[in-house]
Design a protein around this motif. Structure first.
Motif, PDB file in Angstrom:
ATOM      1  N   LYS A 198       4.715  -7.594  15.022  1.00 37.79           N
ATOM      2  CA  LYS A 198       3.894  -6.787  14.110  1.00 37.79           C
ATOM      3  C   LYS A 198       3.056  -5.740  14.835  1.00 37.79           C
ATOM      4  O   LYS A 198       2.931  -4.603  14.379  1.00 37.79           O
ATOM      5  CB  LYS A 198       3.001  -7.706  13.279  1.00 37.79           C
ATOM      6  N   THR A 231       2.743   4.360   2.305  1.00 33.64           N
ATOM      7  CA  THR A 231       3.158   3.224   3.139  1.00 33.64           C
ATOM      8  C   THR A 231       2.083   2.907   4.182  1.00 33.64           C
ATOM      9  O   THR A 231       1.772   1.741   4.432  1.00 33.64           O
ATOM     10  CB  THR A 231       4.515   3.530   3.817  1.00 33.64           C
ATOM     11  N   PHE A 232       1.504   3.970   4.779  1.00 35.54           N
ATOM     12  CA  PHE A 232       0.405   3.751   5.733  1.00 35.54           C
ATOM     13  C   PHE A 232      -0.791   3.115   5.019  1.00 35.54           C
ATOM     14  O   PHE A 232      -1.390   2.165   5.523  1.00 35.54           O
ATOM     15  CB  PHE A 232      -0.026   5.075   6.382  1.00 35.54           C
ATOM     16  N   TRP A 239      12.550   9.068   5.390  1.00 37.15           N
ATOM     17  CA  TRP A 239      11.899   9.710   6.552  1.00 37.15           C
ATOM     18  C   TRP A 239      12.934   9.928   7.676  1.00 37.15           C
ATOM     19  O   TRP A 239      12.989  10.982   8.306  1.00 37.15           O
ATOM     20  CB  TRP A 239      10.744   8.828   7.023  1.00 37.15           C
ATOM     21  N   HIS A 291       5.225  -2.948  16.029  1.00 33.44           N
ATOM     22  CA  HIS A 291       5.672  -2.198  14.843  1.00 33.44           C
ATOM     23  C   HIS A 291       4.572  -1.222  14.412  1.00 33.44           C
ATOM     24  O   HIS A 291       4.828  -0.037  14.190  1.00 33.44           O
ATOM     25  CB  HIS A 291       6.009  -3.171  13.714  1.00 33.44           C
ATOM     26  N   ARG A 292       3.334  -1.747  14.317  1.00 31.75           N
ATOM     27  CA  ARG A 292       2.213  -0.887  13.893  1.00 31.75           C
ATOM     28  C   ARG A 292       2.058   0.288  14.860  1.00 31.75           C
ATOM     29  O   ARG A 292       1.982   1.444  14.443  1.00 31.75           O
ATOM     30  CB  ARG A 292       0.914  -1.712  13.871  1.00 31.75           C
ATOM     31  N   ILE A 331       9.841  -4.822  13.725  1.00 36.53           N
ATOM     32  CA  ILE A 331       9.309  -5.699  12.656  1.00 36.53           C
ATOM     33  C   ILE A 331      10.373  -6.711  12.232  1.00 36.53           C
ATOM     34  O   ILE A 331      10.055  -7.836  11.854  1.00 36.53           O
ATOM     35  CB  ILE A 331       8.751  -4.897  11.453  1.00 36.53           C
ATOM     36  N   LYS A 332      11.647  -6.322  12.346  1.00 39.56           N
ATOM     37  CA  LYS A 332      12.726  -7.277  12.015  1.00 39.56           C
ATOM     38  C   LYS A 332      12.702  -8.451  12.983  1.00 39.56           C
ATOM     39  O   LYS A 332      13.125  -9.550  12.651  1.00 39.56           O
ATOM     40  CB  LYS A 332      14.102  -6.596  12.082  1.00 39.56           C
ATOM     41  N   HIS A 388       3.729  -3.157   0.828  1.00 40.68           N
ATOM     42  CA  HIS A 388       4.071  -2.328   1.992  1.00 40.68           C
ATOM     43  C   HIS A 388       5.562  -2.461   2.289  1.00 40.68           C
ATOM     44  O   HIS A 388       6.268  -1.465   2.459  1.00 40.68           O
ATOM     45  CB  HIS A 388       3.240  -2.751   3.206  1.00 40.68           C
ATOM     46  N   LYS A 389       6.012  -3.719   2.315  1.00 37.21           N
ATOM     47  CA  LYS A 389       7.410  -4.009   2.635  1.00 37.21           C
ATOM     48  C   LYS A 389       8.348  -3.332   1.623  1.00 37.21           C
ATOM     49  O   LYS A 389       9.334  -2.696   2.005  1.00 37.21           O
ATOM     50  CB  LYS A 389       7.602  -5.527   2.571  1.00 37.21           C
ATOM     51  N   MET A 421       4.927   2.850  14.571  1.00 40.48           N
ATOM     52  CA  MET A 421       4.886   3.608  13.311  1.00 40.48           C
ATOM     53  C   MET A 421       3.745   4.625  13.333  1.00 40.48           C
ATOM     54  O   MET A 421       3.905   5.739  12.832  1.00 40.48           O
ATOM     55  CB  MET A 421       4.745   2.667  12.111  1.00 40.48           C
ATOM     56  N   TRP A 467       0.704  -6.421   2.205  1.00 38.19           N
ATOM     57  CA  TRP A 467       1.971  -6.523   2.928  1.00 38.19           C
ATOM     58  C   TRP A 467       3.204  -6.567   2.032  1.00 38.19           C
ATOM     59  O   TRP A 467       4.216  -5.948   2.360  1.00 38.19           O
ATOM     60  CB  TRP A 467       1.950  -7.730   3.869  1.00 38.19           C
ATOM     61  N   ALA A 471      -0.278  -0.473   4.437  1.00 36.67           N
ATOM     62  CA  ALA A 471      -0.384  -1.260   5.680  1.00 36.67           C
ATOM     63  C   ALA A 471      -1.854  -1.415   6.072  1.00 36.67           C
ATOM     64  O   ALA A 471      -2.301  -2.518   6.396  1.00 36.67           O
ATOM     65  CB  ALA A 471       0.402  -0.572   6.795  1.00 36.67           C
ATOM     66  N   PHE A 472      -2.619  -0.318   6.015  1.00 33.85           N
ATOM     67  CA  PHE A 472      -4.014  -0.390   6.469  1.00 33.85           C
ATOM     68  C   PHE A 472      -4.886  -1.219   5.526  1.00 33.85           C
ATOM     69  O   PHE A 472      -5.922  -1.731   5.930  1.00 33.85           O
ATOM     70  CB  PHE A 472      -4.593   1.021   6.671  1.00 33.85           C
ATOM     71  N   ALA A 524       8.014   0.534   1.950  1.00 34.98           N
ATOM     72  CA  ALA A 524       8.501   0.950   3.272  1.00 34.98           C
ATOM     73  C   ALA A 524      10.028   0.975   3.338  1.00 34.98           C
ATOM     74  O   ALA A 524      10.615   1.775   4.053  1.00 34.98           O
ATOM     75  CB  ALA A 524       7.946   0.026   4.347  1.00 34.98           C
ATOM     76  N   ARG A 525      10.673   0.089   2.548  1.00 31.63           N
ATOM     77  CA  ARG A 525      12.147   0.059   2.555  1.00 31.63           C
ATOM     78  C   ARG A 525      12.739   1.303   1.905  1.00 31.63           C
ATOM     79  O   ARG A 525      13.917   1.594   2.079  1.00 31.63           O
ATOM     80  CB  ARG A 525      12.650  -1.219   1.862  1.00 31.63           C
TER      81      ARG A 525
HETATM   82  C1  HEM Z   1       5.065   4.838   7.242  1.00 28.83           C
HETATM   83  C2  HEM Z   1       4.999   3.955   8.242  1.00 28.83           C
HETATM   84  C3  HEM Z   1       5.676   2.609   8.177  1.00 28.83           C
HETATM   85  C4  HEM Z   1       6.963   2.314   7.822  1.00 28.83           C
HETATM   86  C5  HEM Z   1       8.084   3.264   7.396  1.00 28.83           C
HETATM   87  C6  HEM Z   1       7.086   0.861   7.905  1.00 28.83           C
HETATM   88  C7  HEM Z   1       8.244   0.153   7.652  1.00 28.83           C
HETATM   89  C8  HEM Z   1       8.297  -1.217   7.427  1.00 28.83           C
HETATM   90  C9  HEM Z   1       9.432  -1.924   6.911  1.00 28.83           C
HETATM   91  C10 HEM Z   1      10.789  -1.279   6.548  1.00 28.83           C
HETATM   92  C11 HEM Z   1       9.090  -3.220   6.788  1.00 28.83           C
HETATM   93  C12 HEM Z   1       9.953  -4.357   6.228  1.00 28.83           C
HETATM   94  C13 HEM Z   1      10.878  -4.906   7.279  1.00 28.83           C
HETATM   95  C14 HEM Z   1      11.825  -5.905   6.628  1.00 28.83           C
HETATM   96  O1  HEM Z   1      12.750  -5.479   5.934  1.00 28.83           O
HETATM   97  O2  HEM Z   1      11.639  -7.102   6.856  1.00 28.83           O
HETATM   98  C15 HEM Z   1       7.714  -3.342   7.260  1.00 28.83           C
HETATM   99  C16 HEM Z   1       6.995  -4.520   7.315  1.00 28.83           C
HETATM  100  C17 HEM Z   1       5.753  -4.640   7.889  1.00 28.83           C
HETATM  101  N1  HEM Z   1       4.962  -3.610   8.354  1.00 28.83           N
HETATM  102 FE1  HEM Z   1       5.415  -1.649   8.342  1.00 28.83          FE
HETATM  103  N2  HEM Z   1       5.894   0.336   8.320  1.00 28.83           N
HETATM  104  C18 HEM Z   1       5.004   1.369   8.504  1.00 28.83           C
HETATM  105  C19 HEM Z   1       3.698   1.272   8.945  1.00 28.83           C
HETATM  106  C20 HEM Z   1       3.065   0.095   9.252  1.00 28.83           C
HETATM  107  C21 HEM Z   1       1.741   0.005   9.808  1.00 28.83           C
HETATM  108  C22 HEM Z   1       0.841   1.209  10.154  1.00 28.83           C
HETATM  109  C23 HEM Z   1       1.473  -1.333   9.949  1.00 28.83           C
HETATM  110  C24 HEM Z   1       0.238  -2.027  10.465  1.00 28.83           C
HETATM  111  C25 HEM Z   1      -1.008  -1.571  10.284  1.00 28.83           C
HETATM  112  C26 HEM Z   1       2.626  -2.080   9.474  1.00 28.83           C
HETATM  113  C27 HEM Z   1       2.764  -3.455   9.433  1.00 28.83           C
HETATM  114  C28 HEM Z   1       3.806  -4.154   8.874  1.00 28.83           C
HETATM  115  C29 HEM Z   1       3.856  -5.612   8.716  1.00 28.83           C
HETATM  116  C30 HEM Z   1       2.780  -6.581   9.159  1.00 28.83           C
HETATM  117  C31 HEM Z   1       5.065  -5.887   8.096  1.00 28.83           C
HETATM  118  C32 HEM Z   1       5.591  -7.276   7.718  1.00 28.83           C
HETATM  119  C33 HEM Z   1       5.130  -7.591   6.322  1.00 28.83           C
HETATM  120  C34 HEM Z   1       5.575  -8.993   5.935  1.00 28.83           C
HETATM  121  O3  HEM Z   1       6.661  -9.420   6.347  1.00 28.83           O
HETATM  122  O4  HEM Z   1       4.821  -9.621   5.226  1.00 28.83           O
HETATM  123  N3  HEM Z   1       3.575  -1.166   9.062  1.00 28.83           N
HETATM  124  N4  HEM Z   1       7.267  -2.111   7.628  1.00 28.83           N
END
Ligand code: HEM
Length: 178
Positions: free
Chosen positions: A74, A138-139, A161, A77-78, A69-70, A150-151, A81, A147, A142-143, A154-155
């Motif tokens: 996307k 966090t899930f 985790w 990443h999905r 995701i960094k 979520h971000k 995860m 966003w 995301a679902f 998720a951090r």
């Molecule tokens: C528990 C599971 C998950 C964890 C721990 C996680 C972790 C992260 C983290 C740490 C970021 C931020 C990255 C940053 O610092 O720039 C992020 C962003 C993102 N994640 Fe997840 N993620 C998870 C599940 C998901 C799932 C299932 C999806 C899709 C359905 C998803 C889609 C995204 C998207 C699209 C972003 C970017 C949001 C943005 O920049 O606007 N993630 N995720």
């Protein structure tokens, strides 16, 4: 806005209650109930190794998923995860199966290593309880495509985790080595 905030609050309350119920069940399963006789199932002794492998795989997937995701990937990443979530769910099943046959394992090490082991074990147990609502939340975020939140969440979820899966491996190594 008020309505959205309220439904958000009740969602977190529900997720926390579910997590608490899971934790109470685990404590009863490991420490409360009578263990079954596993002597006629030789595969039971292989389960700690499988659990260790699943924890290691979770840690690798989490790091991979966040690095993806960094880089802005996307979809990958999905997928990664979701795979990490499935691997953790499989871990929970094999962990419960093992503890169906075997209660808690005694740590025999003495001195400094004993303090270190219990520090790791206790922090592992506390954070494994904390991580459940965070992972589910966090899930959910995301679902439902929330966003920005979520971000933010998720951090917090990611390092906790990751810590729990790595210390799961460490606890196994300590138990095998001392
Ligand atoms: C528990 C599971 C998950 C964890 C721990 C996680 C972790 C992260 C983290 C740490 C970021 C931020 C990255 C940053 O610092 O720039 C992020 C962003 C993102 N994640 Fe997840 N993620 C998870 C599940 C998901 C799932 C299932 C999806 C899709 C359905 C998803 C889609 C995204 C998207 C699209 C972003 C970017 C949001 C943005 O920049 O606007 N993630 N995720």
């Amino acid at each position: 806005m008020e309505n959205q905030n309220n439904s958000f609050k009740s969602l977190w309350v529900s997720i926390s209650l579910i997590s608490l119920a899971i934790f109470a069940f685990l404590v009863w399963w490991i420490y409360g109930k009578e263990t079954a006789d596993g002597s006629s199932y030789p595969w039971v002794s292989a389960l700690p190794y499988i659990n260790c492998a699943l924890n290691s795989l979770t840690a690798i997937l989490l790091c991979l998923g966040v690095s993806l995701i960094k880089k802005g990937n996307k979809t990958a990443h999905r997928n990664v995860m979701i795979t990490a979530g499935v691997v953790s769910a499989i871990f929970l099943i094999t962990y419960l199966t093992y503890h169906h046959f075997q209660g808690d394992t005694k740590f025999l090490g003495q001195g400094f290593v004993r303090y270190l082991y219990f520090f790791i074990l206790i922090s592992h147990i506390i954070l494994s309880m904390v991580q459940v609502p965070l992972i589910l939340g966090t899930f959910y975020l995301a679902f439902t495509k929330k966003w920005a939140t979520h971000k933010k969440v998720a951090r917090i979820t990611f390092p906790i985790w990751l810590y729990v899966s790595i210390t799961g491996v460490l606890v196994f190594i300590f138990l095998k080595s001392f």
